[in-house]
Design a protein around this motif. Structure first.
Motif, short mmCIF file in Angstrom:
data_model
loop_
_atom_site.label_atom_id
_atom_site.label_comp_id
_atom_site.label_asym_id
_atom_site.label_seq_id
_atom_site.Cartn_x
_atom_site.Cartn_y
_atom_site.Cartn_z
N GLY A 97 5.40 0.99 -9.66
CA GLY A 97 5.52 2.39 -10.00
C GLY A 97 6.86 2.79 -10.60
N ASP A 98 7.81 1.86 -10.70
CA ASP A 98 9.15 2.15 -11.20
C ASP A 98 9.17 2.00 -12.73
OD1 ASP A 98 11.83 2.62 -11.52
OD2 ASP A 98 12.45 0.65 -10.78
N THR A 99 9.31 3.11 -13.43
CA THR A 99 9.32 3.05 -14.89
C THR A 99 10.69 3.37 -15.46
OG1 THR A 99 8.65 5.36 -15.03
CG2 THR A 99 6.90 3.70 -15.06
N VAL B 100 0.88 -1.16 0.00
CA VAL B 100 0.00 0.00 0.00
C VAL B 100 0.91 1.21 0.00
CG1 VAL B 100 -1.76 1.28 1.26
CG2 VAL B 100 -1.82 -1.22 1.23
N PRO B 101 0.83 2.07 -0.97
CA PRO B 101 -0.04 2.06 -2.14
C PRO B 101 0.41 1.00 -3.14
CG PRO B 101 1.51 3.86 -2.35
CD PRO B 101 1.74 3.23 -1.00
N ASP B 102 -0.49 0.67 -4.07
CA ASP B 102 -0.19 -0.41 -5.01
C ASP B 102 0.97 -0.10 -5.95
OD1 ASP B 102 -1.45 1.39 -6.66
OD2 ASP B 102 -2.90 -0.04 -7.47
N THR B 103 1.37 1.16 -6.06
CA THR B 103 2.53 1.49 -6.88
C THR B 103 3.82 0.92 -6.29
OG1 THR B 103 2.79 3.61 -5.74
CG2 THR B 103 1.54 3.62 -7.82
#
Length: 180
Positions: free
Chosen positions: A173-175, A141-144
Motif C-alpha cells: 500500500g506504500d506508494t 491482513v489487510p493485503d495492503t
C-alpha cells in the motif's frame, strides 16, 4: 406532408448545435429551446440551403486538388516495403519480450523462493535481458500491508537465468516512493 414538416421545423429550436446541426429540442415562444437564446447561431431554411451548397463546393474543390503525397519531398515519402520490414522487426522484438516475460513469470517464484506477484519491468541489455519482478515476502491482513520485494533477474539472449538480486522492499500500500 410538406405542411407537417414546416410545422415541425417551426416547433423545433432554431439554434445550431456545436457540430453544426439544428438543435432537436422543442422551441419555446421565442423560437429557441430552454438551452439556447438569441445569442446562439441560428439556421433558417435559406441558410441551410446555403450551407449545403458550400459543402458541395468544398467537396468538388477537394476532388480537383492533387493528393497530399504530390506535395511531399522524396524524403517524406516512405517505401511500403521498408514499413513492412519495420513492422516485422517490431513483431520479433515483441515476441522476444513476451518470451522473456513468460520465462521470468514461470521461474521467478522458484528462483527467489517466494510467491511471485508481478513482472514490473523487462529491458534488453548488452548481454541479454534484465527483468524486475515483485514477490510477496510476507503476507499480511489487510493485503495492503504485504511486504513486497523487488528483484532484478539477469537473463542471456536465450532466456537462461544468470543471476538475481533484491533491489528493495516496500509495503504493497506504500506508494510514496513511486510518486516522486
Amino acid at each position: 406532408m410538406a405542411e407537417a414538416d414546416t410545422k415541425q421545423q417551426a416547433d423545433q429550436c432554431m439554434a445550431l448545435t456545436g457540430d453544426g446541426e439544428r438543435c432537436s429540442r422543442p422551441a419555446q415562444d421565442d423560437g429557441f429551446c430552454y438551452q439556447h437564446d438569441e445569442s446562439d447561431p441560428t439556421v433558417n431554411d435559406s441558410q441551410a440551403v446555403e450551407q449545403e451548397e458550400r459543402a458541395d463546393e468544398q467537396e468538388t474543390e477537394s476532388e480537383g486538388r492533387q493528393s497530399p503525397a504530390a506535395d511531399m519531398t522524396a524524403e517524406e515519402r516512405v517505401d511500403p516495403e521498408t514499413v513492412d520490414a519495420d513492422v516485422d522487426a517490431d513483431r520479433e522484438e515483441i515476441a522476444g519480450v513476451l518470451a522473456i516475460r513468460e520465462t521470468v513469470r514461470s521461474t521467478a517464484g522458484q528462483l527467489i523462493g517466494r510467491e511471485f506477484d508481478a513482472v514490473s519491468e523487462i529491458a534488453p541489455t548488452d548481454d541479454g535481458w534484465r527483468a524486475v519482478v515483485e514477490v510477496v515476502e510476507r503476507r499480511s491482513v489487510p493485503d495492503t500491508q504485504d511486504i513486497i520485494g523487488r528483484y532484478e533477474i539477469e537473463l542471456d539472449t536465450e532466456g537462461t537465468v544468470h543471476g538475481y538480486r533484491r533491489l528493495d522492499r516496500y509495503r504493497r500500500g506504500d506508494t510514496t516512493s513511486f510518486e516522486g
